[in-house]
Design an enzyme around this catalytic site. Structure first.
Site, PDB file in Angstrom:
ATOM      1  N   THR A  82       0.809  -1.224   0.000  1.00 42.43           N
ATOM      2  CA  THR A  82       0.000   0.000   0.000  1.00 42.43           C
ATOM      3  C   THR A  82       0.842   1.274   0.000  1.00 42.43           C
ATOM      4  OG1 THR A  82      -1.870  -1.078   1.067  1.00 42.43           O
ATOM      5  CG2 THR A  82      -1.726   1.306   1.299  1.00 42.43           C
ATOM      6  N   ASN A 103       5.362  -0.846   3.819  1.00 45.47           N
ATOM      7  CA  ASN A 103       4.484  -0.190   4.792  1.00 45.47           C
ATOM      8  C   ASN A 103       5.252   0.078   6.081  1.00 45.47           C
ATOM      9  OD1 ASN A 103       2.328  -0.380   2.995  1.00 45.47           O
ATOM     10  ND2 ASN A 103       1.607  -2.308   3.854  1.00 45.47           N
ATOM     11  N   ASP A 165      -4.130   5.876   7.120  1.00 44.28           N
ATOM     12  CA  ASP A 165      -3.313   7.082   7.218  1.00 44.28           C
ATOM     13  C   ASP A 165      -2.351   7.209   6.040  1.00 44.28           C
ATOM     14  OD1 ASP A 165      -1.570   5.011   8.049  1.00 44.28           O
ATOM     15  OD2 ASP A 165      -1.693   5.592  10.155  1.00 44.28           O
ATOM     16  N   ARG A 166      -1.677   6.110   5.693  1.00 49.42           N
ATOM     17  CA  ARG A 166      -0.693   6.178   4.605  1.00 49.42           C
ATOM     18  C   ARG A 166      -1.352   6.443   3.251  1.00 49.42           C
ATOM     19  NH1 ARG A 166      -1.028   0.948   6.671  1.00 49.42           N
ATOM     20  NH2 ARG A 166      -1.557  -0.760   5.222  1.00 49.42           N
ATOM     21  N   HIS A 312      -8.176  -9.001   1.938  1.00 47.35           N
ATOM     22  CA  HIS A 312      -7.356  -9.736   2.902  1.00 47.35           C
ATOM     23  C   HIS A 312      -8.195 -10.709   3.719  1.00 47.35           C
ATOM     24  CE1 HIS A 312      -3.351  -8.082   2.487  1.00 47.35           C
ATOM     25  NE2 HIS A 312      -3.831  -6.853   2.437  1.00 47.35           N
ATOM     26  N   ASP A 355      -3.193   0.719  -5.853  1.00 45.79           N
ATOM     27  CA  ASP A 355      -1.859   0.737  -5.248  1.00 45.79           C
ATOM     28  C   ASP A 355      -1.159  -0.609  -5.396  1.00 45.79           C
ATOM     29  OD1 ASP A 355      -3.613  -0.548  -3.583  1.00 45.79           O
ATOM     30  OD2 ASP A 355      -2.824   0.314  -1.718  1.00 45.79           O
ATOM     31  N   HIS A 356      -1.907  -1.628  -5.820  1.00 47.68           N
ATOM     32  CA  HIS A 356      -1.396  -2.983  -6.090  1.00 47.68           C
ATOM     33  C   HIS A 356      -2.595  -3.849  -6.424  1.00 47.68           C
ATOM     34  CE1 HIS A 356      -3.010  -4.024  -2.139  1.00 47.68           C
ATOM     35  NE2 HIS A 356      -2.296  -3.032  -1.617  1.00 47.68           N
ATOM     36  N   HIS A 490      -0.777  -9.676  -1.111  1.00 47.93           N
ATOM     37  CA  HIS A 490      -0.098  -9.092  -2.275  1.00 47.93           C
ATOM     38  C   HIS A 490       1.335  -8.755  -1.884  1.00 47.93           C
ATOM     39  CE1 HIS A 490      -0.732  -5.321  -0.070  1.00 47.93           C
ATOM     40  NE2 HIS A 490      -1.925  -5.819   0.191  1.00 47.93           N
TER      41      HIS A 490
END
Length: 552
Positions: A82, A103, A165-166, A312, A355-356, A490
């Site tokens: 991510t 991450n 947050d990220r 997930h 993002d993936h 992932h």
């Protein structure tokens, strides 16, 4: 004589005026008032095609029918997580340059494991929890939103929004007016940090007390006839996680009843309602910040995180993931409708990517005779240390084993008189013989070589000389390291993790599609060309000219 000089001067001025007019006509002056960068967390490209017949006309289908679709878009580095994904989309480069190598990662200089956006120098806003002590301080480069702020002398706004947050912080960059992320648990509020401001805007405070989060603590059932979800596996199977307090991972799910055992408001993140709440907040931000209302281009970055949490938990072949995308389609339609009303059709540019991607659950693949499996991190580290002990008769030579990387303890190597290059080769050779490992790369190889293709090229692009480890290894296709045998994950360089959607839509964008390869790092320079501003300062991608309308 004066008469002729006057005629000549008028002619020259007229010629220059015509030339300037022609030049001006070829330079884009009708910039979008707002750029919206949408990232869907863990979105495989085939979610577009797999669920196509069930989508409405105003979400994904509208973006593709009116915009430009890149059908062969890929991440060009490992690891596909991510934080690196969001950073790479908006910086136009890979972890090799922007420094967000995972991450979380082992910081050899601080000698501790760190999270990508933690910042102890800032204070939380909207909460007293440490979840608010975040900033983009660990990202080394500018984003496209940063460059827009610099170009407009900070007059163009930037707002970043995501449950994670990220996912909010990294796209918005270092100069953002604000980034907001969701703090669940007992609070259920959107929060930020003093990196951006000293107090929350009134519109955010009003949203947080509106009861929006509470309104989604309700039953989650299939939005269409569950029996029609033929694009996914059976509702009850052995490959899905589900929630604590419910014996089967099957519809429906009573979120109010399940909340107590599943993190209360955090449970929303693992349902499509997390994306709906994100959409509500993004719409509130457009109005509250008056985005797209003046002559300076603004940026809104929105990351839909719930699809990742659901993937997930339930896996990419689940009916839950299908329902999540059917609901996301409706949320996108709501967002587009609001943008049309608040900013105006033709006044904004939007791109949508991921993002993936995500891989099938290995236990499911095994059940249909496709090679796959699980990698035991704990046993691997035990075996590695046993090998080192037998070979060198000493311990303490490894500082960390994380993210499929081995970090050496250089001080111990020096004290023991162990040659680093020889040690590196021995470790690499041991790992290459290990079951379920396909490739191994050493620091010496990556620092002295220049790999541009295949898995080696992806490793090179993800290798940051200062932050990465000394030996990096790659697992075989469809082999993952996971704490459970249910749900998807992932991180690899295989197509199920690298192949992501990329759609451009709106102001300055052609209508069409292509199957030619594009890469995630090409997005930022493409938007730079559209806006006529500088590329992010470490960009390695190239503008996708085919998507941009010609202005002459």
């Amino acid at each position: 004589m004066k008469f002729y000089i006057t005629i000549l001067l008028v002619s020259v001025l007229s010629f220059n005026s015509l030339a300037q007019t022609k030049l001006d006509s070829s330079v884009k002056t009708d910039k979008p008032k707002l750029v919206v960068g949408v990232v869907v967390d863990q979105m495989r490209y085939d979610y577009l095609t797999r669920f196509w017949n069930k989508y409405g006309n105003d979400g994904f289908k509208r973006l593709i029918s009116e915009g430009f679709n890149f059908k062969n878009n890929h991440f060009n580095y490992i690891p596909t997580y991510t934080a690196p994904g969001h950073a790479s989309v908006f910086t136009g480069t890979t972890p090799q340059n922007h420094g967000i190598i995972s991450n979380s990662w082992y910081n050899k200089f601080e000698q501790q494991y760190i999270y990508c956006v933690t910042d102890e120098s800032v204070q939380p806003l909207g909460t007293i929890a440490s979840a608010g002590k975040m900033s983009p301080n660990r990202m080394l480069t500018t984003t496209i939103a940063d460059e827009n702020r610099l170009f407009t002398q900070m007059r163009g706004k930037t707002i970043g929004i995501a449950l994670k947050d990220r996912g909010a912080i990294l796209p918005a960059g270092h100069t953002a007016n604000a980034a907001y992320w969701f703090h669940g648990q007992e609070e259920g509020k959107w929060i930020s940090s003093t990196f951006y401001m000293e107090e929350m805007p009134k519109w955010v405070q009003e949203f947080n007390i509106s009861g929006a989060a509470l309104s989604y603590m309700k039953p989650w059932d299939a939005i269409q006839d569950l029996e029609s979800y033929l694009e996914s596996g059976t509702d009850e199977n052995l490959f899905e996680g589900g929630y604590k307090g419910k014996s089967t991972a099957t519809f429906p799910y009573d979120l109010e009843a399940l909340g107590k055992n599943n993190g209360n408001y955090d449970l929303l993140k693992v349902t499509p309602y997390g994306n709906s709440l994100t959409t509500d907040f993004a719409i509130a931000a457009i109005k509250g910040e008056e985005l797209g209302k003046d002559d300076y281009t603004d940026f809104l970055t929105v990351s839909f995180s719930s699809t990742d949490y659901i993937g997930h938990n339930f896996g990419v072949n689940s009916k839950e993931i299908e329902d999540a995308y059917l609901r996301l389609d409706l949320d996108l339609a709501r967002l587009l409708e609001n943008l049309d009303a608040e900013v105006g059709k033709g006044n904004y540019t939007l791109f949508l990517t991921a993002d993936h991607g995500g891989g099938d659950v290995p236990t499911y693949l095994t059940s249909v005779k496709i090679p796959s499996g699980y990698f035991d991190d704990v046993k691997f580290e035990e075996d590695l240390n046993k090998f080192i002990g037998e070979k060198y008769k000493k311990g303490g030579t490894i500082e960390s084993v994380s993210n499929y990387q081995i970090f050496f303890n250089y001080r111990t190597l020096r004290e023991l008189g162990i040659d680093r290059n020889a040690f590196e080769k021995d470790i690499a050779h041991f790992i290459l013989q290990y079951p379920k490992v396909s490739n191994v790369f050493t620091r010496s190889q990556l620092e002295s070589g220049s790999y541009v293709q295949g898995i080696s090229g992806l490793i090179q692009n993800g290798f940051n000389q200062k932050r990465s480890g000394d030996v990096i290894f790659v697992l075989k296709p469809s082999v993952i390291s996971y704490t459970t045998t249910t749900g998807s994950t992932h991180g690899s360089g295989f197509s199920y993790d690298t192949h992501a959607p990329l759609i451009f839509f709106g102001n300055g964008i052609n209508q069409g599609s292509t199957a030619r390869r594009s890469e995630i790092i090409d997005i930022a320079p493409t938007i730079s060309v559209l806006l006529g501003i500088a590329f992010p300062n470490a960009t390695t991608g190239v503008p996708l000219e085919v998507v941009l309308k010609k202005t002459n």
